[in-house]
Design an enzyme around this catalytic site. Structure first.
Site, short mmCIF file in Angstrom:
data_model
loop_
_atom_site.label_atom_id
_atom_site.label_comp_id
_atom_site.label_asym_id
_atom_site.label_seq_id
_atom_site.Cartn_x
_atom_site.Cartn_y
_atom_site.Cartn_z
CD GLU A 1 -8.58 -3.81 -11.38
OE1 GLU A 1 -7.86 -2.88 -11.01
OE2 GLU A 1 -9.80 -3.72 -11.48
CB CYS B 1 -1.81 -2.59 -7.41
SG CYS B 1 -2.92 -1.34 -8.08
P1 NAP Z 1 -5.40 -9.87 -0.33
O1 NAP Z 1 -4.87 -10.40 0.92
O2 NAP Z 1 -5.26 -10.68 -1.56
O3 NAP Z 1 -6.94 -9.54 -0.05
C1 NAP Z 1 -7.73 -8.91 -1.03
C2 NAP Z 1 -9.20 -9.09 -0.68
O4 NAP Z 1 -9.57 -10.44 -0.86
C3 NAP Z 1 -9.55 -8.72 0.75
O5 NAP Z 1 -10.78 -8.05 0.78
C4 NAP Z 1 -9.67 -10.09 1.39
O6 NAP Z 1 -10.50 -10.02 2.51
C5 NAP Z 1 -10.30 -10.86 0.26
N1 NAP Z 1 -10.24 -12.31 0.39
C6 NAP Z 1 -9.19 -13.08 0.73
N2 NAP Z 1 -9.55 -14.36 0.73
C7 NAP Z 1 -10.86 -14.42 0.38
C8 NAP Z 1 -11.80 -15.47 0.22
N3 NAP Z 1 -11.46 -16.74 0.41
N4 NAP Z 1 -13.05 -15.17 -0.15
C9 NAP Z 1 -13.41 -13.88 -0.35
N5 NAP Z 1 -12.56 -12.84 -0.19
C10 NAP Z 1 -11.28 -13.10 0.16
O7 NAP Z 1 -4.78 -8.45 -0.68
P2 NAP Z 1 -4.56 -7.22 0.32
O8 NAP Z 1 -3.48 -7.60 1.27
O9 NAP Z 1 -5.85 -6.69 0.83
O10 NAP Z 1 -4.01 -6.14 -0.70
C11 NAP Z 1 -2.69 -6.05 -1.08
C12 NAP Z 1 -2.45 -6.70 -2.43
O11 NAP Z 1 -3.41 -6.21 -3.36
C13 NAP Z 1 -1.12 -6.36 -3.00
O12 NAP Z 1 -0.52 -7.54 -3.44
C14 NAP Z 1 -1.43 -5.43 -4.18
O13 NAP Z 1 -0.51 -5.48 -5.22
C15 NAP Z 1 -2.77 -5.88 -4.58
N6 NAP Z 1 -3.52 -4.80 -5.23
C16 NAP Z 1 -3.77 -4.86 -6.55
C17 NAP Z 1 -4.46 -3.83 -7.18
C18 NAP Z 1 -4.76 -3.84 -8.65
O14 NAP Z 1 -5.55 -3.05 -9.09
N7 NAP Z 1 -4.15 -4.68 -9.41
C19 NAP Z 1 -4.92 -2.76 -6.43
C20 NAP Z 1 -4.67 -2.74 -5.08
C21 NAP Z 1 -3.97 -3.77 -4.47
P3 NAP Z 1 -10.19 -10.88 3.86
O15 NAP Z 1 -8.90 -10.36 4.36
O16 NAP Z 1 -11.38 -10.55 4.72
O17 NAP Z 1 -10.16 -12.30 3.45
#
Ligand code: NAP
Length: 697
Positions: free
Chosen positions: A261, A300
């Site tokens: 998502e 999101c």
């Molecule tokens: P993100 O930077 O993509 O990180 C999301 C998650 O992935 C974090 O827990 C991050 O943890 C983890 N992650 C990153 N690289 C990884 C790897 N190599 N292996 C395992 N885990 C990894 O997103 P965010 O900044 O937290 O959230 C904002 C984004 O989420 C926005 O773009 C928003 O639109 C989107 N979002 C979407 C939804 C939906 O339902 N569609 C809901 C909420 C948010 P680490 O930082 O520890 O790597």
């Protein structure tokens, strides 16, 4: 200003113990930039954690039925609700106002409770889920098939974004738990301290069997390298991270399902027919402003693109300016603040960079610094609401590609409904879109124009204004997730979310074997007849396959005439000799409803007994006509038993028994078939699950 707790050290809960890393990166609070927590998973043994989930958690869950799992979730939801104040206190530190926190905390717990009731209502009290109908594969009916869903025997890894630390965990934990898979949750580090606080309570409650929930506070390390074929990954976060993770070599090599998502450029369309004085005009403006500023735009599902008829741009801009001027910004702990801070300075920097890139194709029409009510302008991650306008949305690319994950929206003018729908599709797949209009023809054009590229569409107008849940609210019963850029996945979505965590197997066999496996009678399977009438047995005494073959009854003209007189149904096929002869049956026939009434007369046992009420009738088909002089007979067979829980105030334990009814004629042809549901008294209470068929694990 909220006083800070001592420096938090959110721990990981893995292999039955709490593990705190000696050191790690420091997370700051959102509004004042003060050191708040040290978040690290250093030292966690991911191989051991995944193994623990599979060996301890998965096997404990597989011993429980869907209903038993649901009851645990319900108890857990109520337990967490009693402790919610502690979560609100921490949530403020993430930059969230009370209202933002409500969505995360009570929305998350509500989702858990939603799954608990959905599972008890719609799933059997079993450890497997018969899915769809029985497929007849041979002419004689001795070879049939049915799909069964069973839990995958692995671990459900859940990687979450920072913006919903409670809801994000619970929306995935709930369907995985119901399905029978243990969860290993990895929240985003920025807000992991709140997730950890909730997990502390979950573990302390003792409600979830050991191994069914583990938590990694901090980086994921080599977690994905230890996953295998029975495991799953559900990811929420940015499209960029999703793109990287879905091609992780181990996930690809071992075909580990990856559900994403991701962010999406959600659109809201103001209908061409809407005039400034219409209720829809005000609804649109309010919804855009609310979506922009709720959670400081870090949702999101927030509206990123607002499509407006070209001739209305000026009026909409002015109305939005007025609406946004009411949004007070500052310390989210204050009651007079409507919008708090972004989660961190890094996040604000990311949004500002994206804004800069958007500026090349847009102009700022609403923006500017406003006075802060508390919070630190320098060290807090504040960003004022900003409205951009793009004059050439058909050729511009930024507004359809760049997600500014903050309080930012772009107004896009359109000239026709076709163009508006086309513009929404330029987002290449979105979680949600909305159509604000009261014109049905216009709504139909927009909804179908948008449907293929959206996971959910809200139609907003005066008719649902009071009750609608809003553009940005995912609901447990509805699809959440979207096609294309939104991740191509779906996590919520009622029971379809539970399916993500189960394997679907088609079992082909003879009807008797399939009935034994599924504990559901199906035509062709053996039945047992008894000297005791099935309606004289309590719920506990009735067995699937218990059957009664009734006496016969010859249908007479008097039956038809009396039934027509009694009901007033004088349809020509029953009472008009000439009309009936010229009709499709070539003769007068009995009313279908007469047949099912006569069948009830044949199979009921009239004296008071354990059968308390008729609950309903399903799957009715009239197969062959019954004419005057035909002789009918009925077979009633127990198809399924569903134990009902006692609701508060109820004293009489009951269950629903589903009976399959076949009415046949003197040539042994089936003339009508259906299922009836009866409410039957249950002798004892308790939640002991039925014994599994031999071989079930
Ligand atoms: P993100 O930077 O993509 O990180 C999301 C998650 O992935 C974090 O827990 C991050 O943890 C983890 N992650 C990153 N690289 C990884 C790897 N190599 N292996 C395992 N885990 C990894 O997103 P965010 O900044 O937290 O959230 C904002 C984004 O989420 C926005 O773009 C928003 O639109 C989107 N979002 C979407 C939804 C939906 O339902 N569609 C809901 C909420 C948010 P680490 O930082 O520890 O790597």
């Amino acid at each position: 200003m909220t006083t800070l707790p001592h420096l938090l050290r959110p721990a990981s809960y893995v292999y039955g113990t709490w593990h705190t890393a000696p050191d790690g990166p420091t997370v700051l609070d959102a509004a004042y930039g003060r050191p708040l927590a040290i978040v690290s998973s250093e030292g966690v043994d991911f191989a051991r954690a995944t193994d623990h989930a599979r060996r301890v958690g998965a096997s404990a869950l597989r011993r429980l039925t869907f209903h038993a799992r649901a009851r645990l979730l319900k108890a857990l939801g109520l337990y967490l609700l009693e402790r919610k104040e502690a979560y609100y206190a921490l949530s403020t530190l993430t930059g969230a106002t009370k209202r933002d926190s409500w969505v995360d905390i009570e929305g998350g717990i509500g989702t858990l409770l939603g799954y608990a009731s959905m599972a008890r209502r719609d799933l059997p009290d079993e450890r497997f889920w018969p899915d769809g109908k029985v497929e007849r594969l041979g002419k004689e009916g001795t070879f049939v098939a049915r799909h069964l869903l069973v839990p995958r025997e692995g671990v459900a890894v859940q990687i979450n974004a920072y913006n919903f630390p409670v809801w994000g965990m619970l929306e995935k934990l709930a369907p995985a738990f119901i399905a029978g898979m243990p969860s290993l949750v990895k929240p985003a580090p920025q807000t992991a301290y709140l997730t950890e606080r909730v997990v502390q309570d979950i573990i302390a409650s003792g409600l979830l069997p050991e191994g069914t929930l583990q938590l990694v506070s901090g980086e994921a390390g080599d977690l994905l390298d230890h996953l295998s074929e029975q495991d799953t990954v559900a990811f929420t976060g940015s499209a960029a991270t999703a793109r990287r993770l879905r091609v992780h070599p181990n996930l690809v090599a071992r075909s580990v399902p990856f559900n994403a998502e991701a962010d999406s450029l959600n659109a809201s369309v103001l209908g061409l027919s809407v005039r400034p004085g219409d209720p829809e005009f005000a609804l649109f403006v309010r919804e855009v402003a609310r979506e922009m500023t709720g959670k400081a735009g870090q949702k999101c599902t927030a509206i990123r693109r607002a499509m407006v008829p070209r001739g209305r741009v000026q009026e909409v801009t002015e109305a939005l300016r007025r609406e946004l001027s009411k949004v007070t910004v500052g310390d989210p702990a204050r009651d007079d603040v409507r919008m708090g801070a972004l989660v961190s300075l890094e996040q604000r920097e990311r949004v500002q960079e994206t804004l800069e890139r958007l500026r090349s194709e847009t102009e700022v029409v609403v923006g500017g610094d406003r006075e802060l009510l508390g919070g630190d302008r320098e060290r807090g991650a504040f960003l004022d609401p900003t409205v951009l306008y793009c004059d050439s949305p058909l050729t511009a690319t930024g507004p359809h590609e760049l997600e500014a994950f903050g309080p930012v929206v772009t107004l896009l003018p359109y000239d026709s409904l076709d163009e508006a729908a086309h513009l929404t599709r330029l987002g290449r797949g979105s979680l949600v879109g909305s159509v604000v209009s009261h014109d049905r023809a216009e709504i139909a054009e927009l909804v179908f124009g948008m449907a293929s590229s959206h996971g959910r569409i809200l139609v907003l107008n005066r008719a649902d204004a009071a009750e609608n849940t809003g553009h940005g609210s995912p609901l447990p019963g509805l699809n959440h997730g979207g096609p294309g850029r939104a991740g191509g996945g779906s996590e919520l979505g009622g029971l379809s979310a539970v399916r993500h965590y189960m394997n679907r197997v088609a079992v082909q066999a003879d009807p008797g074997t399939l009935a034994m496996l599924t504990r559901e009678y199906l035509p062709g399977a053996e039945v047992h007849e008894d000297v005791i009438h099935p309606f004289r047995k309590t719920f506990d005494e009735i067995r699937v396959g218990d059957s009664l073959l009734t006496h016969r009854r010859t249908v007479t003209e008097a039956d038809i005439v009396n039934f027509a007189g009694l009901t007033g149904d004088h349809f020509y096929a029953h009472v008009d000799e000439i009309g009936a002869r010229e009709g499709i049956f070539g003769k007068r026939v009995a009313h279908g409803y007469f047949l099912i009434s006569a069948a009830a007369g044949m199979f009921v046992s009239p004296a008071p007994g354990p059968v308390l009420a008729n609950y309903g009738l399903e799957n009715l088909r009239f197969v062959e006509p019954v004419g005057i002089g035909d002789t009918i007979r009925t077979r009633l067979t127990c198809k399924r038993r569903i134990r009902k829980e006692l609701r508060s105030g109820e004293t009489r334990p009951t269950g629903v028994v589903e009976w399959h009814v076949d009415i046949s004629n003197q040539r042994e042809q089936l003339v009508a078939t259906y299922d009836i549901l009866t409410l039957v008294e249950r002798a004892r209470d308790g939640f002991d699950p039925p014994a599994p068929p031999t071989g079930e694990r």
